[in-house]
Design a protein around this motif. Structure first.
Motif, short mmCIF file in Angstrom:
data_model
loop_
_atom_site.label_atom_id
_atom_site.label_comp_id
_atom_site.label_asym_id
_atom_site.label_seq_id
_atom_site.Cartn_x
_atom_site.Cartn_y
_atom_site.Cartn_z
N VAL A 172 46.12 14.86 17.10
CA VAL A 172 47.01 15.33 18.17
C VAL A 172 48.28 14.49 18.09
O VAL A 172 48.23 13.27 18.14
N LYS A 205 48.43 11.13 16.03
CA LYS A 205 47.27 10.26 16.16
C LYS A 205 45.98 10.97 15.75
O LYS A 205 45.75 12.12 16.15
N ILE A 210 42.49 11.68 16.45
CA ILE A 210 41.68 11.55 17.66
C ILE A 210 40.19 11.63 17.30
O ILE A 210 39.38 10.90 17.85
N PRO A 224 33.42 5.32 25.73
CA PRO A 224 34.42 4.80 26.66
C PRO A 224 35.63 5.73 26.80
O PRO A 224 35.79 6.67 26.02
N ASN A 225 36.46 5.45 27.77
CA ASN A 225 37.70 6.23 27.96
C ASN A 225 38.52 6.24 26.69
O ASN A 225 38.66 5.21 26.04
N GLY A 226 39.04 7.40 26.36
CA GLY A 226 39.88 7.49 25.18
C GLY A 226 39.11 7.61 23.88
O GLY A 226 39.70 7.64 22.81
N ALA A 227 37.78 7.70 23.98
CA ALA A 227 36.95 7.80 22.77
C ALA A 227 37.17 9.12 22.06
O ALA A 227 36.96 9.23 20.85
N GLY A 228 37.57 10.13 22.81
CA GLY A 228 37.78 11.45 22.22
C GLY A 228 36.81 12.50 22.74
O GLY A 228 36.68 13.58 22.16
N LYS A 229 36.16 12.20 23.85
CA LYS A 229 35.14 13.12 24.38
C LYS A 229 35.74 14.46 24.80
O LYS A 229 35.21 15.52 24.47
N SER A 230 36.86 14.40 25.55
CA SER A 230 37.48 15.66 26.00
C SER A 230 37.97 16.47 24.81
O SER A 230 37.79 17.70 24.77
N ILE A 231 38.57 15.78 23.86
CA ILE A 231 39.07 16.48 22.68
C ILE A 231 37.91 17.08 21.88
O ILE A 231 38.03 18.18 21.32
N1 LIG Z 1 47.88 15.86 24.33
C1 LIG Z 1 47.69 14.63 23.78
N2 LIG Z 1 48.68 14.05 23.09
C2 LIG Z 1 48.51 12.83 22.52
N3 LIG Z 1 47.39 12.13 22.61
C3 LIG Z 1 46.37 12.66 23.30
C4 LIG Z 1 46.45 13.93 23.92
N4 LIG Z 1 45.30 14.19 24.53
C5 LIG Z 1 44.51 13.12 24.30
N5 LIG Z 1 45.14 12.20 23.56
C6 LIG Z 1 44.60 10.91 23.11
O1 LIG Z 1 43.40 11.18 22.44
C7 LIG Z 1 42.44 10.16 22.72
C8 LIG Z 1 41.17 10.79 23.20
O2 LIG Z 1 41.42 11.45 24.40
P1 LIG Z 1 40.24 12.12 25.26
O3 LIG Z 1 39.49 13.05 24.40
O4 LIG Z 1 40.87 12.69 26.48
O5 LIG Z 1 39.36 10.86 25.61
P2 LIG Z 1 38.10 10.79 26.59
O6 LIG Z 1 37.87 12.15 27.14
O7 LIG Z 1 36.98 10.30 25.73
O8 LIG Z 1 38.45 9.78 27.63
C9 LIG Z 1 43.09 9.23 23.70
O9 LIG Z 1 43.54 8.09 23.02
C10 LIG Z 1 44.24 10.01 24.26
O10 LIG Z 1 45.30 9.14 24.58
#
Ligand SMILES: Nc1ncnc2c1ncn2[C@@H]1O[C@H](COP(=O)(O)OP(=O)(O)O)[C@@H](O)[C@H]1O
Ligand SMILES: [Mg+2]
Lengths: 244, 235
Positions: free
Chosen positions: A24, A27, A29, A48-55
């Motif tokens: 993304v 970076k 992800i 942990p937060n930022g691990a990439g779970k949502s992505i």
């Molecule tokens: N639209 C985006 N643009 C740039 N970086 C992103 C975007 N969405 C998420 N990220 C980055 O991707 C990483 C994983 O995000 P995310 O999947 O939301 O983490 P989690 O859900 O595990 O907390 C994070 O470092 C976040 O900053």
């Protein structure tokens, strides 16, 4: 109808991620991850937060594009038909500027045009009976998340993707959503969810995928994960120690 | 002071006795501006929405273009339209110079940029909010666009009112292409300009009062709508 659902359920799983990377912006992800989601499982994505779970969830839902590697649903590439069998509940509820009922109707009109009676049944199921005429964006946090859940159930998905569905929710909403997850799973649906609540993961998950910094550090059945995590990171995470 | 008071008294009389000249002018004003708003919305709403949700080469330039056009001086627009539709102009054969049609066209050129720019801004925000959800739900593009416009309905109304306000209050363009012809192309603003210069203050003032009332009334309705909508978080 139910026969068709069964057919699709067979079509979607197992879900296989092979050397899959997601970028993304600039970076990385998700970094060359390999994992498999079994049929009719409830998989917790932990980390942990930022691990990439949502992505991770969004990638399966086809919302972010795959940079390299493969994502297959029962050996098929993701496509619109497969995506229509999935439903996503986002980390923060996104509701239309309309009533609760109109939010349901919007989704219903996209697919099967269900009767209002059925929509009300689903609303009852998530404890929103009597809320039909209420503006959706005036609901409390828990009610909004339950409406998101109702909306997801409306499309009768075979794969349910839930991104921290109970974060910051009251106990009533939390229990209700957990019960729904188990109920949906008991009628043959596959569920993937993320959470920071370890006891919830223990209660719901059959399988665990542990993500850290975009990599899959562990994938195993839930019991094994919590009893004997293989990596230091997972152990620390389970014990509530902060990962850097 | 006395003159002003007299003019005011007479103007109230004109309004309250339904003076036919006055109402003819009022109706033409409303007709021209409503029609130009209608056609401008027909073009501007889809165009603004398109600019908000599509990425293409030259998008920024297009947005800057419409933004700049928002501040276009009406007399310049009037002049350009005049050159285009006058007898010797490329569209002279249409024979629409000094007709309400010409006035509608001039007003459209003035308000399409407003509607395009403000719609693009509004829909851009709505798009950011809903795009993942809609993509996840596999909403077909045409339904997504309709939903975006509906979700932005109160803001779109504000946008349209801004367009209408500019159309009904401007004088420079319609006086050039309309010619301010009695019983044909006289609208409120052109009449006010003409009657004031002739010293006929009462008619000018009466029209001024009506113009102001229209602005007050439409804004009042819109604000009431928006307050109700805000209470429901529909804005
Ligand atoms: N639209 C985006 N643009 C740039 N970086 C992103 C975007 N969405 C998420 N990220 C980055 O991707 C990483 C994983 O995000 P995310 O999947 O939301 O983490 P989690 O859900 O595990 O907390 C994070 O470092 C976040 O900053
Ligand atoms: Mg997240």
């Amino acid at each position: 109808m139910s026969k068709k659902v069964f057919e699709y359920a067979q079509n979607l799983t197992p879900i296989q991620l092979t050397n899959l990377s997601v970028v993304v912006g600039q970076k990385i992800i998700l970094d060359k991850i390999n994992c498999k989601i079994k049929s009719n499982s409830i998989t917790a994505i932990l980390g942990p937060n930022g691990a990439g779970k949502s992505i991770f969830l969004q990638t399966i839902n086809g919302l972010v594009s795959v940079q390299s590697g493969r994502l297959t649903f029962n050996l098929m590439e993701n496509n619109q038909e497969i995506r229509e069998q999935q439903a996503m509940v986002f980390q923060t509820p996104v509701l239309l500027r309309r009533t609760v009922m109109a939010n349901m109707q919007f989704v219903s009109n996209l697919r099967n045009k269900e009767s209002n009676r059925l929509l009300k049944n689903i609303l009852n199921k998530v404890g929103l009976e009597g809320y039909e005429k209420k503006p959706a964006r005036l609901l409390s946090g828990g009610e909004k998340q339950r409406l998101s859940m109702a909306r997801a159930l409306m499309v009768n998905p075979n794969l349910l993707l839930l991104d921290e569905p109970t974060a910051n929710l009251d106990p009533y909403s939390l229990n209700l959503i957990e019960d729904l997850v188990l109920e949906e799973n008991s009628i043959g649906k596959t569920v993937i969810f993320t959470t920071h609540d370890m006891s919830q993961a223990k209660r719901l998950a059959t399988d665990v995928i542990f993500l850290n910094k975009g990599k899959v550090l562990e994938q195993t059945i839930s019991k094994t994960f919590f009893k004997s995590p293989k990596t230091v990171e997972a152990e620390k995470y389970i014990n509530g120690e902060i990962l850097i | 002071m006395n003159i002003l008071f007299e003019a005011f008294k007479q103007s109230i009389e004109l309004v309250s006795t339904f003076n036919t000249d006055l109402y003819e002018i009022l109706l033409l004003s409303l007709k021209v501006s409503c029609l130009s708003l209608f056609f401008s919305s027909l073009i501007g709403l889809p165009l603004g929405t398109f600019l908000a949700i599509k990425n293409f080469w030259g998008k920024d330039i297009t947005l800057i273009f419409f933004n700049t056009m928002m501040g276009l001086p009406p007399v310049v627009v009037g002049l350009i339209v005049y050159l285009l539709i006058s007898r010797s102009g490329p569209f002279g054969w249409l024979g629409i110079l000094y007709t309400p049609t010409a006035m509608i066209i001039a007003q459209m050129i003035l308000i399409i940029p407003i509607i395009v720019s403000l719609t693009a801004q509004t829909i851009e925000e709505i798009h950011q909010e809903y795009k993942l959800l809609f993509y996840s739900l596999v909403v077909p593009p045409h339904k997504a666009v309709i939903a975006y416009l509906f979700e932005a309905r109160y803001l779109i109304l504000t946008v349209m009112l801004a367009g209408f306000g500019r159309a009904i209050s401007e004088v420079g363009a319609v006086i050039i292409v309309g010619g301010n012809i009695d019983h044909l192309t006289r609208v409120m603003t052109t009449t006010i300009a003409l009657e004031t210069s002739k010293g006929n203050l009462s008619l000018a003032l009466a029209l001024g009062i009506i113009l102001l009332s229209i602005a007050l009334f439409t804004n009042f309705i819109l604000i009431r709508l928006k307050i109700r909508a805000k209470q429901r978080m529909y804005v």
